[in-house]
Design a protein around this motif. Structure first.
Motif, PDB file in Angstrom:
ATOM      1  N   GLY A 376       0.796  -1.152   0.036  1.00  0.00           N
ATOM      2  CA  GLY A 376      -0.120   0.115   0.033  1.00  0.00           C
ATOM      3  C   GLY A 376       0.781   1.030   0.163  1.00  0.00           C
ATOM      4  O   GLY A 376       2.027   1.179   0.654  1.00  0.00           O
ATOM      5  N   ASP A 377       0.297   2.351  -0.685  1.00  0.00           N
ATOM      6  CA  ASP A 377       1.196   3.702  -0.866  1.00  0.00           C
ATOM      7  C   ASP A 377       1.465   4.332   0.741  1.00  0.00           C
ATOM      8  O   ASP A 377       2.484   5.008   0.614  1.00  0.00           O
ATOM      9  CB  ASP A 377       0.351   4.599  -1.646  1.00  0.00           C
ATOM     10  N   THR A 378       0.681   3.832   1.812  1.00  0.00           N
ATOM     11  CA  THR A 378       0.760   4.699   2.802  1.00  0.00           C
ATOM     12  C   THR A 378       1.460   3.642   3.961  1.00  0.00           C
ATOM     13  O   THR A 378       1.877   4.293   5.063  1.00  0.00           O
ATOM     14  CB  THR A 378      -0.565   4.873   3.824  1.00  0.00           C
ATOM     15  N   VAL A 379       2.059   2.561   3.484  1.00  0.00           N
ATOM     16  CA  VAL A 379       2.871   1.594   4.514  1.00  0.00           C
ATOM     17  C   VAL A 379       4.355   2.203   4.445  1.00  0.00           C
ATOM     18  O   VAL A 379       5.089   2.594   3.726  1.00  0.00           O
ATOM     19  CB  VAL A 379       2.820   0.201   3.862  1.00  0.00           C
ATOM     20  N   VAL A 380       4.740   2.582   5.799  1.00  0.00           N
ATOM     21  CA  VAL A 380       5.893   2.673   6.135  1.00  0.00           C
ATOM     22  C   VAL A 380       6.570   1.733   7.191  1.00  0.00           C
ATOM     23  O   VAL A 380       6.104   1.463   8.243  1.00  0.00           O
ATOM     24  CB  VAL A 380       6.230   4.027   7.037  1.00  0.00           C
ATOM     25  N   PHE A 381       7.515   0.940   6.472  1.00  0.00           N
ATOM     26  CA  PHE A 381       8.199  -0.273   7.545  1.00  0.00           C
ATOM     27  C   PHE A 381       8.966  -0.018   8.547  1.00  0.00           C
ATOM     28  O   PHE A 381       9.995   1.139   8.057  1.00  0.00           O
ATOM     29  CB  PHE A 381       8.721  -1.111   6.379  1.00  0.00           C
ATOM     30  N   GLY A 382       8.941  -0.252   9.176  1.00  0.00           N
ATOM     31  CA  GLY A 382       9.894  -0.117  10.594  1.00  0.00           C
ATOM     32  C   GLY A 382      10.721  -1.623  10.795  1.00  0.00           C
ATOM     33  O   GLY A 382      10.211  -2.612  11.225  1.00  0.00           O
ATOM     34  N   ASN A 383      11.890  -1.632  10.048  1.00  0.00           N
ATOM     35  CA  ASN A 383      12.636  -3.118  10.125  1.00  0.00           C
ATOM     36  C   ASN A 383      13.562  -3.283  11.256  1.00  0.00           C
ATOM     37  O   ASN A 383      14.972  -2.678  11.186  1.00  0.00           O
ATOM     38  CB  ASN A 383      13.090  -3.319   8.837  1.00  0.00           C
TER      39      ASN A 383
END
Length: 640
Positions: A376-383
């Motif tokens: 999705g365009d709004t997804v911001v991963f924190g890895n």
């Protein structure tokens, strides 16, 4: 037998003492867990007991017949030697012949094996060889001829653990085994095996661990290092949490009382003339003692995580018919899943089945062979990866954080400077100007977590996040994640951590098969155990049929046992008859209770505390059923 006595031990680095004037005793058979925040001195205390460091003050006595064995977080090897040479490093005839036998077994050298069989017989080495084989197999230690310099971090840890267990099991009658985070880099099956092994061996144990289930399984007492002191708690982790809370409450009440006394004494001090009598001098000395008590700080400080999460839209991540393999190793084949907002997934499976590869594919760090992964365009991963901090050059802590952002936005609309945010993560102003390479493993993990949250993620991916974190920080991280509104994907061997946080599991079963299990880890293990019982019963059923018994005969076997029992019951005493009849009622009741609890667990919406209670109840029910079934069989087979 008395193993260790310590009186008034003090150890400092610079002006700050790690611990001051602590005393303790270890007797044969004691099983102790040592816990504290990172950097307080847990590993240092183990090294002092091992003779690698010395105390500044105090007396330490270790019985001359006791061998101290230390399993360290960063194991040391002879890098120029093979795995086998490092494990069997002692020159002893029994160990030498077992080393040769293991090498011949791995290389399938039949001629050498024939010769070694005789040597093993002559030295009565078979019993110990069985134990060695079990340790190597369970810890997945293979390819014994490769040099240790080529091993990964996880492989090195398992080889070091095998070496330690083989050492203590061979030649030392009185051994104090000290283990510093032994569960790191072990999968869950290995951890459960290690629990059973340590309990069967009846070792004297001093353990540092963040794994609360492991702690409860192998230890009977908890020592906590805090504010330079040591506090002792008998019992399990839950009892420790309760007793510690009561202690802090009592200490806070004592400090409040001292503050009231301090205010009165301060007023008296200000009114006194400069020339004081002997009597007033005594009161003056007492004033400074009261002042010290009043100014104590009970810092039960916690990492406060009030992250402002980026908005997460309706579309999160879709994985459609995804395939991935490396040669013959299949990671996933035809994997389908659509992540929804707020979903919490745990990932479990043996080491090497591709869990980390799956996480990389999800983030498109690594491509899939086939299939679609739509993000999705709004997804911001924190890895939060196992690789740890990624830095190009050495720098100070605050400089490193500022490379991400100068300020951190809070959920309430405000913001914090990088320095203020670091303090929330227990990095004092002095610590903020420490170089990164001087931080402990736990401090680096804490800093890594901080920098991930600085990016305001809404989809957290945590790959073994519990490694090297202390228990207080873990508890706070769990509280934060339980309130986190975004998606959470966790790979962890920490069963307690997993049980508390996940709604369902991706179980990597090997050969590309991934099972989506609707529940947490404990629920999965209960399901697995029940499934194994059913499979065993089916195998027995098939075996009887293969011997010529009809299906009806097999199914009615129980009724024939009952009819035989009716004859035996006539010959039982009155008391035994009553016991037998009671058992026939109690066993179905217990089975019904177990089914009811299992159904309740399957709803997936129980509070964590209730889930823990009923999980423990199922274990008790299983034990009761086993005992009652054995007794029922005894009574049913009586002939007089």
């Amino acid at each position: 037998m008395h193993y260790v006595s310590a009186e008034g031990l003090t150890k400092s680095y610079g002006i700050n003492p790690l611990f001051k004037n602590i005393s303790f005793h270890i007797n044969e058979g004691d099983k102790v867990s040592l816990i504290a925040r990172n950097g307080v001195g847990k590993s240092t205390l183990l090294r002092i007991l091992n003779g690698d460091e010395v105390v500044d003050e105090g007396k330490l006595f270790i019985h001359k017949d006791v061998t101290v064995a230390l399993f360290e977080q960063d194991p040391k090897f002879d890098e120029g030697k093979t795995v086998l040479e490092n494990i069997f490093h002692t020159n002893h005839p029994v160990l030498n012949v077992i080393r040769e036998y293991e090498l011949a077994s791995e290389s399938e050298d039949g001629e050498a094996l024939v010769e070694l069989f005789g040597k093993m017989d002559d030295l009565n080495a078979w019993d110990f060889e069985v134990k060695v084989k079990q340790i190597l197999t369970k810890l997945n230690v293979h390819h014994l001829e490769q040099p240790v310099s080529g091993l990964s971090g996880g492989q090195r840890k398992r080889v070091a653990l095998a070496k330690t267990l083989i050492d203590i099991g061979f030649d030392h009658k009185h051994t104090l085994l000290m283990m510093d985070e032994p569960t790191n880099h072990l999968d869950v099956e290995m951890i459960e095996w290690l629990e059973n092994y340590l309990n069967q061996e009846n070792v004297t144990l001093l353990l540092v661990t963040h794994d609360r289930y492991f702690l409860d399984a192998v230890s009977e007492e908890i020592w906590e290092l805090e504010r330079e002191n040591m506090y002792v708690y008998r019992g399990d982790y839950e009892n420790y949490v309760e007793k510690k809370a009561a202690r802090i409450e009592s200490e806070l009440a004592s400090i409040d009382k001292a503050k009231n006394e301090y205010r009165k004494e301060l007023e008296w001090m200000r009114k006194q003339p400069k020339a004081r009598t002997t009597k007033s001098k005594s009161r003056q000395d007492n004033f400074y003692e009261v002042e010290a008590r009043a100014k104590q700080k009970i810092e039960d400080a916690q990492v406060q995580l009030q992250v402002k999460m980026s908005r997460l839209g309706g579309k999160v991540v879709e994985m459609k018919k995804v395939y991935k393999s490396f040669g013959d190793l299949k990671i996933v084949k035809g994997f389908d899943h659509t992540f929804s907002k707020g979903e919490r997934v745990g990932i479990i499976g043996k080491n090497g089945v591709g869990k980390s590869t799956f996480l990389n594919m999800l983030q498109k760090i690594e491509p899939a062979d086939n299939g679609k992964i739509n993000i999705g365009d709004t997804v911001v991963f924190g890895n939060f990866s196992q690789q740890g901090l990624v830095i190009k050059e050495n720098m100070r802590v605050i400089e490193y954080v500022k490379t991400f952002a100068e300020n951190f936005p809070l959920a309430n609309g405000g913001s914090l400077s990088a320095a203020q945010f670091l303090e929330l993560f227990l990095f004092t102003p002095d610590k903020q100007y420490t170089y990164l390479n001087s931080l402990s493993g736990g401090e680096k993990k804490r800093l890594q977590l901080l920098t991930i949250l600085f990016t305001n993620p809404n989809f957290l991916i945590l790959d073994e996040p519990t490694n090297d974190l202390d228990l207080p920080t873990l508890a706070v991280l769990e509280n934060f994640l339980s309130e986190f509104q975004g998606c959470v994907l966790i790979v962890s061997h920490d069963r307690y951590f997993m049980d508390r946080l996940v709604d369902h599991l991706f179980v990597f079963e090997g050969d590309g098969e991934v099972r989506d299990f609707p529940g947490n880890y404990t629920q999965y293990r209960i399901w697995l155990k029940d499934n194994e019982k059913k499979e065993n019963k089916w195998e027995v059923f098939q075996e009887r049929k293969s011997k010529g018994e009809s299906t009806e005969s097999v199914v009615n076997r129980e009724s024939s046992i009952v009819s035989e029992t009716s004859v035996a019951k006539k010959k039982m005493s009155f008391k035994e008859k009553r016991e037998f009849e009671a058992l026939e009622k109690e066993m179905p009741e217990l089975e019904q209770e177990k089914r009811s609890i299992t159904d309740k667990m399957g709803t997936g919406n129980l509070p964590f505390e209730e889930l823990q209670q009923i999980s423990e109840r199922i274990i008790v029910i299983d034990q009761l059923l086993e005992e009652k079934e054995l007794r029922w069989l005894e009574l049913s087979e009586m002939t007089a």
